[in-house]
Each structure stands twice: as structure tokens, then as C-alpha cells.
Design a protein around this motif. Structure first.
Motif, short mmCIF file in Angstrom:
data_model
loop_
_atom_site.label_atom_id
_atom_site.label_comp_id
_atom_site.label_asym_id
_atom_site.label_seq_id
_atom_site.Cartn_x
_atom_site.Cartn_y
_atom_site.Cartn_z
N LEU A 127 25.35 58.84 60.19
CA LEU A 127 25.03 57.90 61.42
C LEU A 127 25.16 58.62 62.89
N VAL A 128 26.09 59.17 62.90
CA VAL A 128 26.24 59.75 64.33
C VAL A 128 25.39 61.21 64.16
N ASP A 129 25.11 61.68 62.98
CA ASP A 129 24.17 62.99 62.98
C ASP A 129 22.86 62.09 63.23
N ARG B 266 22.20 61.76 67.06
CA ARG B 266 21.95 62.97 67.74
C ARG B 266 20.72 63.55 67.43
N HIS B 267 20.16 63.48 66.18
CA HIS B 267 18.62 63.87 65.82
C HIS B 267 17.85 62.94 66.46
N ALA C 75 14.64 63.87 69.04
CA ALA C 75 13.13 63.20 68.58
C ALA C 75 12.54 62.37 69.76
N TYR C 76 13.64 61.61 70.42
CA TYR C 76 12.89 60.92 71.64
C TYR C 76 12.99 61.68 72.80
N ALA D 114 20.31 64.25 76.63
CA ALA D 114 21.56 63.26 77.09
C ALA D 114 21.10 62.03 77.40
N GLU D 115 20.06 61.79 78.11
CA GLU D 115 19.72 60.51 78.29
C GLU D 115 19.18 59.68 77.20
N ALA D 116 18.50 60.22 76.38
CA ALA D 116 18.12 59.45 74.99
C ALA D 116 19.20 59.14 74.18
#
Length: 120
Positions: free
Chosen positions: A53-55, A58-59, A63-64, A73-75
Motif C-alpha cells: 500500500l505504501v508502494d 508513491r505510484h 500518477a497524480y 511531493a505535493e501529491a
């Protein structure tokens, strides 16, 4: 109900190698999220789901960032804010299907329960 349209992954078949799917998630606008989880591919220890779930976070941030133009970083920070908000005050307590409600199937599809499958 219309049949769900899966994300087309054919062009990514090579990078998936021998991987097995363990999670599918659907969301309705302003409604609940439906998760289909099969822990068999990732193992008996729920710790592995946490890592996965942490992966996903990050993915998802990547994507966002690509889709909206905000920084990764903001996403990622916004995703963590959403996770913390939901964890602190769940909007959907989830449900568990009884085995008699589950569709008969030969695959490993699992919806919030593990019917007669051993993952140890």
C-alpha cells in the motif's frame, strides 16, 4: 449494472512477468470504495499488504503529478492526508460477504474474506 471496465494492461504484460494480482479497487462518485483483496499472492503476513500500500501511495503520487501538474511531493502529502483522515474517521466501515453471497468461481477472487483458502 454495467460491467466494470478494467484498466487495459496488455501493453505492460512484459513488465508484470510472473506477478499475480492481489488488489482491485473501485470508487463511486461521492460514494463508497469497493475493494477486492486476495492475500494469497503476497503471503500470510498482513505486513506485506502494508508495504504494497505504501508502494501504491508513491505510484499514485507520481500518477497524480503527471495527470494534474502538481509535484509528486505535493501529491504524496495530500494522499497521506487523505489516508490519515480516513484512518481517524472512517467514512466506510466496509463489509464482509458471507460465503453464500460470494460468486462461485475457480479463481482466487476474494472480497474481504478468505473462503476455504489457506495462505500460511
Amino acid at each position: 449494472m454495467k460491467k466494470p471496465t478494467p484498466i487495459d494492461l496488455r501493453r505492460y504484460a512484459g513488465m508484470l512477468g510472473g506477478a499475480r494480482e492481489f488488489l482491485r479497487v473501485w470508487a463511486t462518485k461521492d460514494g463508497p470504495t469497493t475493494c477486492f483483496i486476495n492475500p494469497v499472492p503476497i503471503g500470510a503476513d498482513p505486513f506485506a499488504l502494508g508495504i504494497a500500500l505504501v508502494d501504491v501511495v508513491r505510484h499514485g503520487a507520481r500518477a497524480y503529478a503527471q495527470a494534474t501538474g502538481i509535484s509528486e511531493a505535493e501529491a504524496e502529502a495530500r494522499i497521506w492526508e487523505g489516508l490519515d483522515a480516513e484512518r481517524g474517521n472512517p467514512t466506510d466501515p466496509g463489509h464482509q460477504l458471507d460465503s453464500e453471497d460470494a460468486p462461485d468461481s475457480d479463481d482466487d477472487g476474494i472480497i474481504s474474506y478468505l473462503p476455504n483458502k489457506d495462505i500460511h
